[in-house]
Design an enzyme around this catalytic site. Structure first.
Site, PDB file in Angstrom:
ATOM      1  N   LYS A   1       4.315   1.268  10.105  1.00 13.93           N
ATOM      2  CA  LYS A   1       4.526   2.450   9.232  1.00 13.93           C
ATOM      3  C   LYS A   1       4.049   3.703  10.032  1.00 13.93           C
ATOM      4  CE  LYS A   1       3.561  -0.050   4.890  1.00 13.93           C
ATOM      5  NZ  LYS A   1       2.420   0.143   3.968  1.00 13.93           N
TER       6      LYS A   1
ATOM      7  N   ARG B   1       4.956 -12.613   9.814  1.00 14.85           N
ATOM      8  CA  ARG B   1       5.909 -11.372   9.621  1.00 14.85           C
ATOM      9  C   ARG B   1       7.290 -11.545  10.317  1.00 14.85           C
ATOM     10  NH1 ARG B   1       3.459  -5.957   8.745  1.00 14.85           N
ATOM     11  NH2 ARG B   1       1.227  -6.522   8.054  1.00 14.85           N
TER      12      ARG B   1
ATOM     13  N   GLU C   1       0.794  -1.233   0.059  1.00 19.12           N
ATOM     14  CA  GLU C   1      -0.005   0.100   0.023  1.00 19.12           C
ATOM     15  C   GLU C   1       0.824   1.247   0.120  1.00 19.12           C
ATOM     16  OE1 GLU C   1      -2.657   0.224   3.322  1.00 19.12           O
ATOM     17  OE2 GLU C   1      -3.573   2.402   2.528  1.00 19.12           O
TER      18      GLU C   1
HETATM   19  P1  ATP Z   1      -0.090  -1.426   6.680  1.00 23.70           P
HETATM   20  O1  ATP Z   1      -0.433  -1.432   8.284  1.00 23.70           O
HETATM   21  O2  ATP Z   1      -0.124  -0.198   6.315  1.00 23.70           O
HETATM   22  O3  ATP Z   1      -0.855  -2.572   5.871  1.00 23.70           O
HETATM   23  P2  ATP Z   1       1.937  -3.278   6.119  1.00 23.70           P
HETATM   24  O4  ATP Z   1       3.516  -3.308   6.737  1.00 23.70           O
HETATM   25  O5  ATP Z   1       1.238  -4.373   6.118  1.00 23.70           O
HETATM   26  O6  ATP Z   1       1.230  -2.014   6.630  1.00 23.70           O
HETATM   27  P3  ATP Z   1       1.934  -3.215   3.240  1.00 23.70           P
HETATM   28  O7  ATP Z   1       2.158  -2.155   2.261  1.00 23.70           O
HETATM   29  O8  ATP Z   1       0.246  -3.750   3.149  1.00 23.70           O
HETATM   30  O9  ATP Z   1       2.127  -2.792   4.566  1.00 23.70           O
HETATM   31  O10 ATP Z   1       2.627  -4.281   2.950  1.00 23.70           O
HETATM   32  C1  ATP Z   1       3.072  -5.115   1.680  1.00 23.70           C
HETATM   33  C2  ATP Z   1       3.303  -6.541   1.888  1.00 23.70           C
HETATM   34  O11 ATP Z   1       4.447  -6.791   2.762  1.00 23.70           O
HETATM   35  C3  ATP Z   1       2.373  -7.351   2.529  1.00 23.70           C
HETATM   36  O12 ATP Z   1       1.917  -8.431   1.734  1.00 23.70           O
HETATM   37  C4  ATP Z   1       2.802  -7.699   3.779  1.00 23.70           C
HETATM   38  O13 ATP Z   1       2.062  -8.748   4.281  1.00 23.70           O
HETATM   39  C5  ATP Z   1       4.261  -7.683   3.547  1.00 23.70           C
HETATM   40  N1  ATP Z   1       4.876  -7.103   4.978  1.00 23.70           N
HETATM   41  C6  ATP Z   1       4.638  -6.045   5.642  1.00 23.70           C
HETATM   42  N2  ATP Z   1       5.229  -6.073   6.811  1.00 23.70           N
HETATM   43  C7  ATP Z   1       6.020  -7.479   6.649  1.00 23.70           C
HETATM   44  C8  ATP Z   1       6.927  -7.913   7.610  1.00 23.70           C
HETATM   45  N3  ATP Z   1       7.504  -7.319   8.705  1.00 23.70           N
HETATM   46  N4  ATP Z   1       7.569  -9.119   7.341  1.00 23.70           N
HETATM   47  C9  ATP Z   1       6.993  -9.730   6.307  1.00 23.70           C
HETATM   48  N5  ATP Z   1       6.096  -9.391   5.396  1.00 23.70           N
HETATM   49  C10 ATP Z   1       5.764  -7.954   5.629  1.00 23.70           C
HETATM   50 MG    MG Z   2      -0.674  -4.439   5.042  1.00 27.12          MG
END
Ligand code: ATP
Ligand code: MG
Length: 566
Positions: free
Chosen positions: A280, A270, A43
């Site tokens: 974020k 994660r 996102e």
């Molecule tokens: P938000 O709360 O804004 O959704 P987010 O960290 O999930 O934060 P995204 O942009 O949705 O951000 O993440 C993109 C991809 O990265 C998603 O598929 C998410 O599952 C993966 N991702 C995010 N954080 C992690 C992490 N700490 N480890 C592994 N994968 C991650």
């Molecule tokens: Mg997310």
């Protein structure tokens, strides 16, 4: 563009992770005609961090190792939080990590019209309705997982009226929050997400791609599964929090698409990192409040921060491979990331002499006005890196902490009466020192043994070897010594205490007037070096030839426990 194979990072490591196992079973069974198509779906509401990097390596890596494709898709369904700055940074970060997405960059907003048409279809099929209640009421009616929810009084509205109202929502006739479109699923489901979830909300906000075409925006849950479907994704790899969303994604696809092909969602845990935060929201707070120098501050766990600090894409990919995938959430020790950086930088970083906290040394036995060029290796780990020549003169600088007046027995650096080798040059012996009124050493006087020049000496060895630079020939630079941003292993993990309470007040020490070997005048932003005996350093983006700035990437060894308690 270099392409990455998961196997490259893990030579000889034949055991499959659970996602690879699933993929191989499906390939063996001929599912999806042998296609493997993954995607990375950020996102655009912040910069990517090291957790995202592991997800990028996983998705692009799976595609590469099974001859498949990987899309990059922005999940841009919320115009209130999204910015093109974030999009640009994400594109740059994915490329920098060494990956190339399949075809064009995709956007969930590419599918807004299709999603809208599908919503009308659900309305006509009696599977979606416009609800006039405010969000708080809707949310209260959902109740709790153990009690059934309360049905909205608008739930049985007829399809024609729903369609008329939905079109009026689309045409901008209502204010934000006045109405929503909900899926009509099951208000008693134990899965709260199935209790008539919201599909569309009104937001009178321009969108970075569709401008003011829409004032209703689809919810993420109504968008994600269909986007995967429309792109032909075979394996929708995501983090565990989406496991409960899976029945909802499936429900939408069941209603809207013919039986047969479905993206398969596979969840993994994660990856978090110790001594930092990954949310974020928290990272944005650090940026907005000026705690750090932007999203790419070298102390940030962002990909751009790691890049500015001097991390290489190779070291981040190696880290992701070592961390692997699992179903259980873990906090990976940040020292593993630092280890990966050291391991790669050791192989590729040219060695240079830099004195961060200089003290003047006069080699009294050496002729004045004489410059001798001594030859030193650029990288003992890489014979092809060759050698370079450094000017040796009567006056040099060494590191202040490499001299000690009342030294303990095991101190093999410079102390009065002791011999040490100046790296690449002579063995010298300290004779006496001069101090200022505060007792601080201002000049160290030495003599040298002219028969001991490196490479030509008669095999004489001494215990200590020091780095040095010629006083007359050195150039000056600023060196930013970064340390971990937080003093606590899990700063976001304390319910009662704000994460910022755990900031490390010594996370940045700036050293000015550091002395560097003259060749560094050509160092350009992004260049990486090993400062001998000190660590790995990278030229900062702000650096100019007449005002050089270096960032410390990592020290030569794991030293955090020492620094943390000093
Ligand atoms: P938000 O709360 O804004 O959704 P987010 O960290 O999930 O934060 P995204 O942009 O949705 O951000 O993440 C993109 C991809 O990265 C998603 O598929 C998410 O599952 C993966 N991702 C995010 N954080 C992690 C992490 N700490 N480890 C592994 N994968 C991650
Ligand atoms: Mg997310």
């Amino acid at each position: 563009m270099e392409s990455i194979h998961v196997g490259d990072e893990n030579p000889g490591g034949k055991s499959l992770n659970f996602i690879e196992q699933i993929i191989e079973e499906e390939l063996a069974a001929g599912k999806n005609g042998g296609r493997v198509h993954t995607r990375f779906p950020p996102e655009p509401n912040g910069y990517l961090h090291i957790g995202h990097a592991t997800s990028i390596c996983l998705n692009f890596g799976l595609a590469a190792s099974y001859g498949g494709r990987c899309n990059l898709r922005f999940d841009d369904t919320n115009p209130s939080k999204e910015e093109t700055e974030y999009i640009d940074s994400i594109l740059a970060d994915v490329r920098w990590l060494g990956f190339q997405w399949d075809g064009e960059v995709r956007y969930a907003s590419d599918y807004f019209q299709q999603l809208y048409d599908w919503a009308e279809r659900l309305i006509l099929d009696g599977k979606a309705y416009v609800d006039d209640q405010p969000a708080e009421v809707i949310s209260a009616q959902r109740a709790t997982p153990t009690e059934p929810g309360v049905e909205s009084p608008f739930r049985e509205r007829d399809a024609d009226e729903n369609l008329r109202l939905f079109r009026r929502m689309r045409d901008g006739e209502f204010a934000a929050g006045e109405r929503v479109l909900r899926a009509k699923i099951d208000m008693t489901s134990p899965n709260m997400l199935l209790r008539d979830p919201i599909m569309y909300r009104i937001m009178h906000l321009p969108h970075h791609r569709t401008a003011d075409k829409w004032c209703i925006y689809p919810m993420y849950d109504y968008t994600h599964g269909q986007s995967d479907y429309l792109e032909g994704i075979t394996h929708s790899v995501c983090t565990l929090e989406f496991e409960v969303h899976r029945p909802l994604y499936n429900w939408f696809l069941e209603q809207l698409t013919p039986a047969g092909y479905r993206p398969r969602q596979i969840e993994f845990a994660r990856r978090n990192l110790t001594y930092t935060v990954m949310s974020k929201r928290m990272l944005l707070q650090l940026v907005r409040e000026g705690v750090v120098d932007g999203w790419d501050d070298p102390r940030m766990p962002t990909i751009s921060g790691l890049r500015r600090a001097g991390y290489t894409p190779e070291s981040i990919r190696a880290f992701a491979a070592k961390v692997g995938v699992a179903r259980r959430e873990i906090a990976v020790d940040v020292s593993l990331l630092e280890f990966c950086a050291r391991e790669h930088l050791n192989r590729i970083a040219p060695r240079v002499m830099a004195v961060i906290d200089p003290v003047r040394v006069v080699v009294e036995s050496y002729p004045e006005d004489h410059t001798e060029w001594v030859e030193v290796e650029n990288n003992p780990e890489d014979a092809s890196a060759g050698t370079r020549r450094l000017p040796f003169t009567r006056e040099i600088f060494i590191e202040r902490e490499d001299f000690m007046e009342d030294a303990p027995k095991k101190f093999f650096r410079m102390t009065i009466g002791n011999e040490v080798r100046l790296k690449g040059a002579y063995i010298v012996k300290c004779e006496r020192v001069e101090k200022d009124e505060q007792g601080r050493v201002t000049t160290i006087y030495c003599t040298h043994d002219a028969s001991t020049r490196s490479g030509s000496d008669g095999g004489r060895k001494v215990k200590g070897t020091l780095h040095w630079v010629s006083a007359g020939e050195a150039i000056e630079a600023e060196v930013r010594l970064y340390d971990r941003l937080f003093k606590d292993e899990d700063p976001a993990g304390h319910k009662e205490v704000d994460f910022k309470e755990f900031l490390n007040e010594n996370s940045l020490r700036v050293a000015r007037h550091c002395k560097m070997e003259p060749g560094l005048v050509n160092a350009r932003p992004g260049d990486r070096f090993q400062f001998q005996r000190l660590g790995y350093f990278c030229v900062d983006k702000s650096s100019r030839p007449d005002a050089l700035v270096f960032n410390r990437t990592v020290g030569l060894k794991e030293t955090w426990s020492k620094q943390n308690t000093r």
